[in-house]
Design a protein around this motif. Structure first.
Motif, PDB file in Angstrom:
ATOM      1  N   CYS A  46     -39.956 -16.730  -6.736  1.00  0.00           N
ATOM      2  CA  CYS A  46     -40.940 -17.685  -7.253  1.00  0.00           C
ATOM      3  C   CYS A  46     -42.249 -16.944  -7.525  1.00  0.00           C
ATOM      4  N   VAL A  47     -42.728 -16.987  -8.767  1.00  0.00           N
ATOM      5  CA  VAL A  47     -43.964 -16.283  -9.127  1.00  0.00           C
ATOM      6  C   VAL A  47     -45.133 -17.237  -9.365  1.00  0.00           C
ATOM      7  N   LYS A  48     -44.834 -18.532  -9.456  1.00  0.00           N
ATOM      8  CA  LYS A  48     -45.859 -19.578  -9.543  1.00  0.00           C
ATOM      9  C   LYS A  48     -45.390 -20.751  -8.697  1.00  0.00           C
ATOM     10  N   PRO A  49     -46.283 -21.411  -7.945  1.00  0.00           N
ATOM     11  CA  PRO A  49     -45.849 -22.528  -7.090  1.00  0.00           C
ATOM     12  C   PRO A  49     -44.998 -23.524  -7.867  1.00  0.00           C
ATOM     13  N   TYR A  50     -43.968 -24.037  -7.190  1.00  0.00           N
ATOM     14  CA  TYR A  50     -42.984 -24.882  -7.860  1.00  0.00           C
ATOM     15  C   TYR A  50     -42.454 -25.916  -6.870  1.00  0.00           C
ATOM     16  N   VAL A  51     -42.152 -27.100  -7.383  1.00  0.00           N
ATOM     17  CA  VAL A  51     -41.595 -28.157  -6.538  1.00  0.00           C
ATOM     18  C   VAL A  51     -40.141 -28.394  -6.947  1.00  0.00           C
ATOM     19  N   LEU A  52     -39.224 -28.104  -6.013  1.00  0.00           N
ATOM     20  CA  LEU A  52     -37.809 -28.384  -6.248  1.00  0.00           C
ATOM     21  C   LEU A  52     -37.541 -29.874  -6.106  1.00  0.00           C
ATOM     22  N   PRO A  53     -36.618 -30.419  -6.914  1.00  0.00           N
ATOM     23  CA  PRO A  53     -36.204 -31.813  -6.693  1.00  0.00           C
ATOM     24  C   PRO A  53     -35.640 -31.961  -5.286  1.00  0.00           C
ATOM     25  N   PRO A  54     -35.565 -33.159  -4.755  1.00  0.00           N
ATOM     26  CA  PRO A  54     -35.023 -33.355  -3.404  1.00  0.00           C
ATOM     27  C   PRO A  54     -33.622 -32.751  -3.269  1.00  0.00           C
ATOM     28  N   PRO A  55     -33.310 -32.223  -2.083  1.00  0.00           N
ATOM     29  CA  PRO A  55     -31.989 -31.607  -1.896  1.00  0.00           C
ATOM     30  C   PRO A  55     -30.850 -32.614  -1.869  1.00  0.00           C
ATOM     31  N   ARG A  56     -31.176 -33.886  -1.735  1.00  0.00           N
ATOM     32  CA  ARG A  56     -30.162 -34.950  -1.703  1.00  0.00           C
ATOM     33  C   ARG A  56     -30.832 -36.264  -2.069  1.00  0.00           C
ATOM     34  N   GLU A  57     -30.036 -37.238  -2.416  1.00  0.00           N
ATOM     35  CA  GLU A  57     -30.572 -38.562  -2.710  1.00  0.00           C
ATOM     36  C   GLU A  57     -31.261 -39.112  -1.457  1.00  0.00           C
ATOM     37  N   GLY A  58     -32.493 -39.575  -1.617  1.00  0.00           N
ATOM     38  CA  GLY A  58     -33.256 -40.088  -0.488  1.00  0.00           C
ATOM     39  C   GLY A  58     -34.066 -39.021   0.231  1.00  0.00           C
ATOM     40  N   GLY A  59     -33.873 -37.743  -0.120  1.00  0.00           N
ATOM     41  CA  GLY A  59     -34.642 -36.664   0.491  1.00  0.00           C
ATOM     42  C   GLY A  59     -36.004 -36.519  -0.159  1.00  0.00           C
ATOM     43  N   LYS A  60     -36.742 -35.527   0.286  1.00  0.00           N
ATOM     44  CA  LYS A  60     -38.073 -35.312  -0.279  1.00  0.00           C
ATOM     45  C   LYS A  60     -38.101 -33.986  -1.034  1.00  0.00           C
ATOM     46  N   PRO A  61     -38.936 -33.878  -2.079  1.00  0.00           N
ATOM     47  CA  PRO A  61     -39.043 -32.618  -2.817  1.00  0.00           C
ATOM     48  C   PRO A  61     -39.485 -31.484  -1.894  1.00  0.00           C
ATOM     49  N   VAL A  62     -39.147 -30.275  -2.283  1.00  0.00           N
ATOM     50  CA  VAL A  62     -39.474 -29.097  -1.481  1.00  0.00           C
ATOM     51  C   VAL A  62     -40.423 -28.195  -2.261  1.00  0.00           C
ATOM     52  N   GLN A  63     -41.531 -27.868  -1.634  1.00  0.00           N
ATOM     53  CA  GLN A  63     -42.535 -27.007  -2.260  1.00  0.00           C
ATOM     54  C   GLN A  63     -42.159 -25.540  -2.071  1.00  0.00           C
ATOM     55  N   LEU A  64     -42.114 -24.801  -3.172  1.00  0.00           N
ATOM     56  CA  LEU A  64     -41.913 -23.356  -3.117  1.00  0.00           C
ATOM     57  C   LEU A  64     -43.237 -22.660  -3.373  1.00  0.00           C
ATOM     58  N   GLU A  65     -43.459 -21.574  -2.633  1.00  0.00           N
ATOM     59  CA  GLU A  65     -44.683 -20.801  -2.793  1.00  0.00           C
ATOM     60  C   GLU A  65     -44.368 -19.454  -3.441  1.00  0.00           C
ATOM     61  N   VAL A  66     -45.398 -18.805  -3.949  1.00  0.00           N
ATOM     62  CA  VAL A  66     -45.232 -17.490  -4.562  1.00  0.00           C
ATOM     63  C   VAL A  66     -44.604 -16.535  -3.541  1.00  0.00           C
ATOM     64  N   GLY A  67     -43.547 -15.855  -3.960  1.00  0.00           N
ATOM     65  CA  GLY A  67     -42.851 -14.917  -3.091  1.00  0.00           C
ATOM     66  C   GLY A  67     -41.594 -15.459  -2.463  1.00  0.00           C
ATOM     67  N   ASP A  68     -41.396 -16.781  -2.507  1.00  0.00           N
ATOM     68  CA  ASP A  68     -40.166 -17.351  -1.953  1.00  0.00           C
ATOM     69  C   ASP A  68     -38.956 -16.871  -2.751  1.00  0.00           C
ATOM     70  N   GLY A  69     -37.871 -16.564  -2.039  1.00  0.00           N
ATOM     71  CA  GLY A  69     -36.674 -16.031  -2.680  1.00  0.00           C
ATOM     72  C   GLY A  69     -35.624 -17.087  -2.940  1.00  0.00           C
ATOM     73  N   ILE A  70     -34.969 -16.975  -4.096  1.00  0.00           N
ATOM     74  CA  ILE A  70     -33.930 -17.913  -4.535  1.00  0.00           C
ATOM     75  C   ILE A  70     -32.621 -17.163  -4.715  1.00  0.00           C
ATOM     76  N   TYR A  71     -31.537 -17.735  -4.222  1.00  0.00           N
ATOM     77  CA  TYR A  71     -30.203 -17.263  -4.555  1.00  0.00           C
ATOM     78  C   TYR A  71     -29.500 -18.377  -5.334  1.00  0.00           C
ATOM     79  N   ASN A  72     -29.178 -18.107  -6.591  1.00  0.00           N
ATOM     80  CA  ASN A  72     -28.360 -19.029  -7.374  1.00  0.00           C
ATOM     81  C   ASN A  72     -26.885 -18.702  -7.131  1.00  0.00           C
ATOM     82  N   SER A  73     -26.135 -19.658  -6.611  1.00  0.00           N
ATOM     83  CA  SER A  73     -24.722 -19.422  -6.322  1.00  0.00           C
ATOM     84  C   SER A  73     -23.951 -19.176  -7.614  1.00  0.00           C
ATOM     85  N   VAL A  74     -23.172 -18.118  -7.659  1.00  0.00           N
ATOM     86  CA  VAL A  74     -22.314 -17.828  -8.806  1.00  0.00           C
ATOM     87  C   VAL A  74     -20.848 -17.935  -8.378  1.00  0.00           C
ATOM     88  N   SER A  75     -20.400 -17.031  -7.520  1.00  0.00           N
ATOM     89  CA  SER A  75     -18.992 -17.038  -7.131  1.00  0.00           C
ATOM     90  C   SER A  75     -18.593 -18.320  -6.412  1.00  0.00           C
TER      91      SER A  75
END
Length: 521
Positions: A393-422
């Motif tokens: 994450c290079v600019k602050p970002y808000v992820l949609p909630p992880p599930r229905e009824g959950g709350k959005p998650v704030q990402l800060e600069v430097g947070d790491g993301i793994y996009n599942s492929v396999s």
């Protein structure tokens, strides 16, 4: 005194491990995210760190633990990461909101690799991507096919001389990818099957992260404590120096003697002069379902002037990716064809029909053979060389909630993301019976059913693999020549079903990929 110092250091490490362990858990708990606790110091990667299984299984264990979540917490050593499960959020991160996630995680201090396109960040990455894109157009890739055919013929000749023997497909294919890269990128003619002691092949072998305890420990430290990575080089210095020397000497020799050759070195020389440009009549051909789209990346200012060292880094990156990543997929494709004779039979009928009509493999021929494309896609689905794709994450970002009824998650600069492929490729929701090798998933009747962002062997978005067309060509050309001339058969050492061998990130079968090649003539 020494004993007291060692006890102090050990106590400090243990305390820090437990501190990080609970701190990471609190990070996810505070954001109402699901996670598996893992183990102090190792997080969720303890089994792969000790060589008990491949890293894919560590990732997949967390992926499958929470089937209703769009993303979950994942801990790699001391580092908390966000493991994305939902294809729609992978789309947000890699395409729609790409500007928030432009960069990859930095995990190496090797001067040459750090200067490569893969490790570049921000505007430097944009400028280099723009510089190199014209090197992978249809007209440029068309020039590579004769080199691939020539190297494939060396493989066929070797298999004729060793017919009836049990062959380690891993060594066979890595000789092929090594020689293709030597020819198409560096302008060198080598035959690693006849001369396995050539410097180019030995240098390539030294780049492959092995399964020794020392290499696993180095990999663990580099990935989990980046600040210490300068003490644990990701690649041997003598090897990076070897490749830097080849590129710089070749460029200087060609410049001094006015030599031109249709290979990657030539394109890098044109890039240095600013003459490597996309032609108006040229295009980025679709050479298969797995072909990635090329985003319209433009430099923000004047086109940069790249140094010879930086250009050498790009040649090194193409070698590293083309040698190991491409080889792993081709090896697994050969292995799967051996244990799935029905699929191999269908492929042979298509290859034979094409050969009888056209006589030789061409760039256009790659595009015409539809079942060959199905086989390539299924190998890439089941055994993608990229188990995950990572972003920072290079600019602050808000992820949609992880599930229905959950709350959005704030990402800060430097947070790491793994996009599942396999794990997405092996998810029954998207691919029924994912453990089976079924090329028909990708035929004209079925491929429209594949949900967007559930097939991504070369990544997605602007930061996808720039060399996907090259990799697909390399795979298809060799499969064509092998299946045309030989029936790939199981032998006593062939594993079935195929399981991944423990290691760091190399895709290899447990026990190796041993097969037998029986001449069709």
């Amino acid at each position: 005194m020494i004993a007291e110092i060692l006890i102090f250091i050990l106590t400090t490490l243990v305390a820090f491990a437990f501190y990080s362990y609970y701190k990471n858990q609190n990070v996810f708990k505070s954001k109402d995210m699901k996670f598996l606790p893992g183990f102090p110091m190792f997080g969720n990667i303890i089994k792969s760190s000790f060589g008990k299984n491949h890293m894919f299984y560590d990732l997949d264990r967390v992926y499958r633990a929470f089937p209703g979540e769009s993303y979950v917490g994942y801990v790699e050593g001391f580092v908390p990461l966000y493991l994305i499960r939902d294809p729609s959020i992978i789309r947000l991160i890699t395409v729609k909101d790409f500007d928030h996630f432009v960069d990859h995680r930095r995990f190496a201090t090797d001067d040459l690799f750090n200067e490569s396109l893969f490790m570049m960040t921000g505007d430097r990455w944009r400028d280099m991507r723009s510089t190199l894109s014209p090197a992978f157009t249809g007209s440029k890739m068309r020039q590579m096919v004769p080199f691939m055919n020539e190297t494939s013929n060396n493989i066929v000749q070797y298999l004729r001389e060793t017919e009836g023997q049990n062959i380690d497909a891993s060594r066979l294919i890595r000789c092929y990818t090594n020689d293709v890269i030597a020819s198409t990128i560096f302008g060198l003619q080598v035959n690693s099957l006849k001369d396995p002691e050539n410097d180019f092949y030995k240098a390539g072998q030294s780049l492959v992260v092995g399964n020794s305890l020392t290499r696993r420990l180095s990999f663990f430290i580099v990935m989990t404590i980046p600040a210490l990575s300068k003490f644990f080089p990701f690649f041997p210095k003598e090897t990076t120096d070897f490749f830097r020397g080849i590129v710089l000497k070749t460029m200087q020799h060609r410049e001094n003697n006015n030599i031109e050759r249709p290979d990657m070195i030539q394109m890098l020389m044109e890039a240095a002069k600013g003459t490597l440009k996309m032609q108006t009549h040229d295009k980025l051909d679709d050479i298969g379902f797995a072909t990635t789209d090329e985003a319209d990346i433009k430099p923000k200012g004047e086109m940069r002037q790249w140094t010879p060292d930086t250009l050498a880094a790009q040649a090194f990156l193409f070698f590293f990716g083309g040698f190991e990543s491409s080889a792993s997929v081709i090896v697994m494709a050969v292995h799967e064809l051996a244990v799935n004779p029905e699929a191999q039979g269908k492929l042979y009928e298509e290859v034979k029909e094409y050969h009888e009509k056209h006589g030789k493999m061409t760039y256009e021929g790659v595009q015409k053979m539809t079942y060959l494309d199905c086989v390539a896609n299924e190998a890439l689905r089941k055994w993608s060389p990229a188990v995950i794709t990572n972003r920072v994450c290079v600019k602050p970002y808000v992820l949609p909630p992880p599930r229905e009824g959950g709350k959005p998650v704030q990402l800060e600069v430097g947070d790491g993301i793994y996009n599942s492929v396999s794990s997405v490729h092996w998810d029954e929701e998207y691919y029924p019976e994912p453990e089976k090798f079924k090329p028909e998933r990708f035929n004209d009747e079925n491929k429209h059913k594949i949900q967007p962002f559930t097939f991504m062997p070369f990544g997605t978005g602007p930061r996808n693999c720039i060399a996907s067309r090259f990799a697909i060509l390399e795979l298809k050309v060799l499969l064509y020549h092998i299946v045309l001339n030989f029936e790939i058969q199981k032998c006593g050492k062939t594993s079935d079903p195929v399981q991944l061998a423990p290691g760091d990130f190399n895709i290899r079968a447990v026990g190796g990929s041993w097969v037998k090649f029986s001449s069709r003539n």
